[in-house]
Design a protein around this motif. Structure first.
Motif, short mmCIF file in Angstrom:
data_model
loop_
_atom_site.label_atom_id
_atom_site.label_comp_id
_atom_site.label_asym_id
_atom_site.label_seq_id
_atom_site.Cartn_x
_atom_site.Cartn_y
_atom_site.Cartn_z
N LYS A 25 -77.90 62.10 64.81
CA LYS A 25 -78.92 63.38 65.99
C LYS A 25 -76.80 63.57 66.15
CE LYS A 25 -80.74 61.83 69.73
NZ LYS A 25 -81.11 60.77 70.24
N SER A 27 -74.96 63.40 68.62
CA SER A 27 -74.30 62.60 69.79
C SER A 27 -73.33 61.69 68.40
CB SER A 27 -74.96 62.09 70.70
OG SER A 27 -76.08 61.27 70.60
N ILE A 28 -74.91 60.44 67.18
CA ILE A 28 -74.03 60.32 66.88
C ILE A 28 -73.31 60.58 65.76
CG2 ILE A 28 -75.01 58.65 64.80
CD1 ILE A 28 -77.68 58.53 66.12
N GLY A 94 -69.58 63.68 72.40
CA GLY A 94 -70.36 62.76 72.17
C GLY A 94 -71.70 62.12 73.76
N LEU A 95 -70.81 62.01 74.75
CA LEU A 95 -71.30 61.61 76.27
C LEU A 95 -73.09 62.44 76.11
CD1 LEU A 95 -68.81 59.49 77.37
CD2 LEU A 95 -70.99 58.29 76.32
N ASN A 98 -75.79 63.35 74.04
CA ASN A 98 -76.71 62.06 74.58
C ASN A 98 -77.37 62.39 75.73
OD1 ASN A 98 -77.72 59.65 73.68
ND2 ASN A 98 -75.64 58.65 74.62
N ARG A 99 -76.61 62.56 76.90
CA ARG A 99 -77.42 62.70 78.04
C ARG A 99 -78.52 63.80 77.64
NH1 ARG A 99 -79.46 62.07 82.50
NH2 ARG A 99 -78.68 63.15 84.50
N TYR A 102 -79.69 65.12 72.34
CA TYR A 102 -78.96 65.59 70.89
C TYR A 102 -78.55 64.91 70.29
CZ TYR A 102 -79.69 70.21 73.16
OH TYR A 102 -80.39 71.35 74.00
#
Length: 102
Positions: A25, A27-28, A94-95, A98-99, A102
């Motif tokens: 993803k 974010s990863i 990334g945060l 992730n929120r 994505y």
């Protein structure tokens, strides 16, 4: 050549870290990018940064001593701020990714 060798640890860490994930993803990828920037900058400065000043220095045939010699690797403050800012920026992205899933 030393500048290219200094970039290898960060790039190889990023490729290895991303290859170990089952699901990739955005974010990863940002988290892996933050870690690879940190590892890559350590490797780059290990190979390319000037070493600390010696106890003595000779110029024009005159040898002088430093009062407070510096040991280790010297990293310019402006460069250190840029590297830390890039790590923080990729962590924040990334945060955010992730929120929103994505």
């Amino acid at each position: 050549m030393r500048k290219v060798i200094g970039l290898i640890p960060g790039i190889s860490f990023f490729i290895y870290f991303v290859a170990t994930f089952d699901e990739i993803k955005l974010s990863i990828l940002m988290g892996a990018l933050a870690q690879s920037i940190a590892v890559g900058s350590i490797g780059y400065f290990y190979f390319n940064a000037p070493a600390g000043r010696h106890h003595t220095e000779t110029a024009f045939g005159i040898t002088g001593k430093y009062r407070n010699p510096i040991h280790g690797t010297i990293i310019p403050a402006k460069t250190a701020v840029i590297v830390i800012a890039m790590i923080i920026l990729s962590c924040i992205l990334g945060l955010i990714f992730n929120r929103y899933g994505y």
